[in-house]
Design a protein around this motif. Sequence first.
Motif, PDB file in Angstrom:
ATOM      1  N   LYS A  60      46.261  34.547 -14.374  1.00 48.62           N
ATOM      2  CA  LYS A  60      45.827  34.812 -15.751  1.00 48.62           C
ATOM      3  C   LYS A  60      44.312  34.978 -15.811  1.00 48.62           C
ATOM      4  CE  LYS A  60      49.923  33.963 -17.545  1.00 48.62           C
ATOM      5  NZ  LYS A  60      50.801  34.996 -17.977  1.00 48.62           N
ATOM      6  N   VAL A  61      43.858  35.981 -16.560  1.00 52.11           N
ATOM      7  CA  VAL A  61      42.435  36.210 -16.801  1.00 52.11           C
ATOM      8  C   VAL A  61      42.242  36.284 -18.304  1.00 52.11           C
ATOM      9  CG1 VAL A  61      40.520  37.829 -16.540  1.00 52.11           C
ATOM     10  CG2 VAL A  61      42.067  37.444 -14.631  1.00 52.11           C
ATOM     11  N   GLY A  62      41.551  35.331 -18.863  1.00 48.24           N
ATOM     12  CA  GLY A  62      41.336  35.319 -20.308  1.00 48.24           C
ATOM     13  C   GLY A  62      42.633  35.220 -21.094  1.00 48.24           C
ATOM     14  N   GLY A  63      43.649  34.587 -20.520  1.00 41.86           N
ATOM     15  CA  GLY A  63      44.920  34.438 -21.195  1.00 41.86           C
ATOM     16  C   GLY A  63      45.883  35.597 -20.983  1.00 41.86           C
ATOM     17  N   PHE A  64      45.424  36.643 -20.289  1.00 47.42           N
ATOM     18  CA  PHE A  64      46.272  37.802 -20.035  1.00 47.42           C
ATOM     19  C   PHE A  64      46.626  37.877 -18.554  1.00 47.42           C
ATOM     20  CE2 PHE A  64      43.795  38.996 -23.771  1.00 47.42           C
ATOM     21  CZ  PHE A  64      44.819  39.377 -24.631  1.00 47.42           C
TER      22      PHE A  64
ATOM     23  N   GLN B 204      42.252  47.696 -18.234  1.00 52.66           N
ATOM     24  CA  GLN B 204      40.797  47.753 -18.187  1.00 52.66           C
ATOM     25  C   GLN B 204      40.223  47.795 -16.786  1.00 52.66           C
ATOM     26  OE1 GLN B 204      39.720  44.258 -20.328  1.00 52.66           O
ATOM     27  NE2 GLN B 204      40.132  45.162 -22.318  1.00 52.66           N
TER      28      GLN B 204
ATOM     29  N   TRP C  64      45.761  43.320 -17.017  1.00 49.50           N
ATOM     30  CA  TRP C  64      44.329  43.568 -17.133  1.00 49.50           C
ATOM     31  C   TRP C  64      43.919  44.766 -16.291  1.00 49.50           C
ATOM     32  CZ3 TRP C  64      40.078  43.650 -13.901  1.00 49.50           C
ATOM     33  CH2 TRP C  64      38.841  43.664 -14.529  1.00 49.50           C
TER      34      TRP C  64
END
Length: 86
Positions: free
Chosen positions: A45-49, A58, A54
């Motif tokens: 998970k990165v920033g909740g995603f 992005q 991601w």
Amino acid sequence: MSDKQKHATAYWKENLKYLLILLSIWFAVSYGAGILFKDTLNEIKVGGFPLGFWFAQQGSIYVFVILIFVYVRLMNRLDKKYGFDD
């Protein structure tokens, strides 16, 4: 073949080599990380995603922008090497 033509041919071959390498990196990141390895990367998970999400949304764009700067730097060096930096 004149010396100038030899330089231009060598310049173009090296330019194509850079293009192929950088586009391969971009393909690997956008297709590989965003599609092929999505399930594996989604466990992180990165920033909740999920990381796979991601990269698909992005990450590949960020990598592409970074590769543009890398390409500019490589081409500036290549121009100086072959004397095309007028």
